[in-house]
Enzyme design. Structure first.
Site, PDB file in Angstrom:
ATOM      1  CG  LEU A   1      -1.980  -1.165   1.198  1.00 33.46           C
ATOM      2  CD1 LEU A   1      -2.924  -1.034   2.378  1.00 33.46           C
ATOM      3  CD2 LEU A   1      -2.772  -1.232  -0.103  1.00 33.46           C
TER       4      LEU A   1
ATOM      5  CG  ASP B   1       7.946  -7.385  -9.990  1.00 27.19           C
ATOM      6  OD1 ASP B   1       7.717  -8.344 -10.750  1.00 27.19           O
ATOM      7  OD2 ASP B   1       7.774  -7.442  -8.758  1.00 27.19           O
TER       8      ASP B   1
ATOM      9  CB  CYS C   1      17.344  -3.475 -29.946  1.00 25.91           C
ATOM     10  SG  CYS C   1      16.553  -4.182 -31.379  1.00 25.91           S
TER      11      CYS C   1
ATOM     12  CB  CYS D   1       9.637  -3.266  -5.068  1.00 29.30           C
ATOM     13  SG  CYS D   1       9.560  -2.223  -6.521  1.00 29.30           S
TER      14      CYS D   1
ATOM     15  CE  LYS E   1      -0.405  -6.889  -5.321  1.00 27.27           C
ATOM     16  NZ  LYS E   1       0.988  -6.632  -5.719  1.00 27.27           N
TER      17      LYS E   1
END
Ligand SMILES: [Zn+2]
Length: 255
Positions: free
Chosen positions: A70, A129, A176, A190, A85
């Site tokens: 949160l 992520d 690339c 994270c 979610k």
């Protein structure tokens, strides 16, 4: 498509823009965008795209809302901890704009479902992520000929680009730029590295702007360019990304 009375009010600040107008708003309402991940990037993406009137929003995520989310994942709320979610995001989107359709895919994106899912949308926004998802989307969006607006976060930094490698010369893909993923133990996420939450908001919001520009066909596309944000220095940099003629994903598009 004729706008309703309520839509004239809801989208009034779009409609007075020459670059959007009724025609642009109708394009947004008819568009279908897939948001991969309902986390730190996916939250502002979903909220702004819903507010803008993107008619159908797909969201794929296999996670549940946790208290530690949160601090940055602003589509979720304290009373939805433990909820899937995608369902929490659906509720957030419906509260802002009940007119838009949200297609919630409670699943993990993988080789088994990527092509089928991407085929149902006009554009993909990557809010994941991890490198596995980034490369999977790179290959699947190239194969499908769909634009990919991708971003990545670090504790105080972010990166953003749009990939349209199927257009050929001048349009690189993610591969690339970064041929191979770094070893997993070199990539802090994270959960382990931490992040200043609002940095995710800056990058996810920039991503939403680029998605809207691509749908509307206005301004300058980020394709061929990498935008980098340094939050501590308050600096943005843009670098040109060349197309790699030997790219295993998109090199053949030059032939
Ligand atoms: Zn490439």
């Amino acid at each position: 498509m004729e706008l309703t009375e309520a839509q004239f009010h809801r989208y009034a600040r779009h409609l007075i823009l020459d670059e959007v107008g009724e025609e642009g708003q109708a394009k947004l309402l008819a568009s279908r965008v897939l948001v991969v991940g309902a986390g730190g990037l996916g939250s502002p993406l979903l909220l702004y795209l819903a507010a803008a009137g993107v008619g159908t929003l797909g969201v794929i995520d296999h996670d549940r809302v946790d208290l530690t989310n949160l601090q940055r994942q602003i589509a979720h709320a304290s009373d939805r901890i433990g909820m899937a979610k995608v369902e929490s995001a659906r509720q957030a989107v419906a509260a802002i704009n009940p007119e838009i359709q949200i297609e919630a895919h409670e699943a993990e994106l993988g080789v088994g479902n990527a092509a089928e899912l991407i085929a149902r949308y006009d554009l993909v926004a990557d809010g994941s992520d991890n490198f596995g998802t980034r490369y999977l989307l790179t290959d699947a969006c190239f194969a499908a000929g769909k634009p990919l607006v991708a971003a990545a976060l670090a504790p105080f930094d972010g990166q953003l680009s749009t990939f349209k490698p199927y257009l050929g010369a001048g349009h690189p893909c993610y591969r690339c730029l970064f041929r191979e993923a770094p070893p997993p133990d070199l990539v802090p996420r994270c959960e382990t590295a931490g992040i200043l939450g609002a940095v995710a908001g800056v990058i996810g919001t920039l991503q939403a702007v680029e998605v809207l520009k691509e749908i509307l066909g206005i301004g300058e596309s980020l394709s061929g360019t990498l935008l980098m944000y340094d939050a501590l220095g308050t600096r943005f940099h843009r670098i040109a990304v060349p197309k790699d003629p030997n790219c295993p994903t998109c090199g053949a598009s030059l032939a």
